[in-house]
Design a protein around this motif. Structure first.
Motif, short mmCIF file in Angstrom:
data_model
loop_
_atom_site.label_atom_id
_atom_site.label_comp_id
_atom_site.label_asym_id
_atom_site.label_seq_id
_atom_site.Cartn_x
_atom_site.Cartn_y
_atom_site.Cartn_z
N UNK A 115 -1.91 9.06 -2.68
CA UNK A 115 -1.23 7.76 -1.77
C UNK A 115 -0.33 8.68 -0.78
N UNK A 116 0.25 9.29 -1.20
CA UNK A 116 1.00 9.96 -0.75
C UNK A 116 1.23 11.20 0.27
N UNK A 117 -0.09 11.98 -0.55
CA UNK A 117 -0.64 13.28 0.51
C UNK A 117 -1.61 12.49 1.55
N UNK A 118 -2.43 11.27 1.31
CA UNK A 118 -3.40 10.40 2.13
C UNK A 118 -1.70 9.87 3.63
N UNK A 119 -0.94 9.75 3.38
CA UNK A 119 -0.17 9.06 4.18
C UNK A 119 1.25 10.16 5.18
N UNK A 120 0.95 11.66 4.20
CA UNK A 120 1.37 12.50 4.79
C UNK A 120 0.43 12.76 5.87
N UNK A 121 -1.04 13.21 5.39
CA UNK A 121 -1.87 13.72 6.14
C UNK A 121 -2.23 12.54 7.08
N UNK A 122 -2.25 11.14 7.65
CA UNK A 122 -2.11 9.63 7.85
C UNK A 122 -1.07 10.70 9.80
N UNK A 123 0.56 11.28 8.89
CA UNK A 123 1.32 12.04 9.74
C UNK A 123 0.86 12.58 11.20
#
Length: 136
Positions: A115-123
């Protein structure tokens, strides 16, 4: 809220998530609180990106891009080092994990690493896309 306040809030949430990441094996309501804190961590940068895109602020877009790339890159390096050092001393493994907790604080805090890795990737992707549009 102005950008300075959003950046301060983002930094404060980073510190909170880093501290909460050291709670060993949370369960029940504590796990929910940690996940909520981890998700809250990504609200200020999303607002920062929104304002930077709206205002065509290349400096802020580059900063968010660099922070996102740095976080993802360091997380990858630390995870690989943790796996490579699995057969080494326990102290080295603990040290690398503690560094990972600090570098990737929302990831470890939530317990749902993807989840966190996905959100960092989104940013990262939003900032890259916005930078391309601003340059045109």
């Amino acid at each position: 809220m102005n950008l300075k306040t959003l950046f301060a809030l983002w930094g404060g949430l980073f510190i909170v998530c880093a501290g909460l990441g050291f709670i060993p094996e949370p369960t029940g309501p504590v796990r929910v609180i940690l996940t909520a804190a981890s998700l809250a961590f990504f609200v200020p940068p999303a607002l920062i990106l929104h304002r930077a895109v709206k205002g065509r602020d290349m400096a802020v877009l580059k900063l968010v891009r660099n922070l996102s790339a740095l976080s993802l890159g360091l997380t990858l390096v630390l995870l690989v080092l943790n796996f490579l050092c699995a057969l080494r001393s326990e102290t080295l493994g603990d040290l690398l994990y503690w560094i990972l907790v600090i570098v990737s604080s929302p990831m470890v805090c939530s317990g749902y690493w993807v989840l966190s890795l996905f959100l960092w990737a989104c940013l990262l992707m939003v900032s890259l896309s916005a930078l391309k549009k601003v340059k045109k």
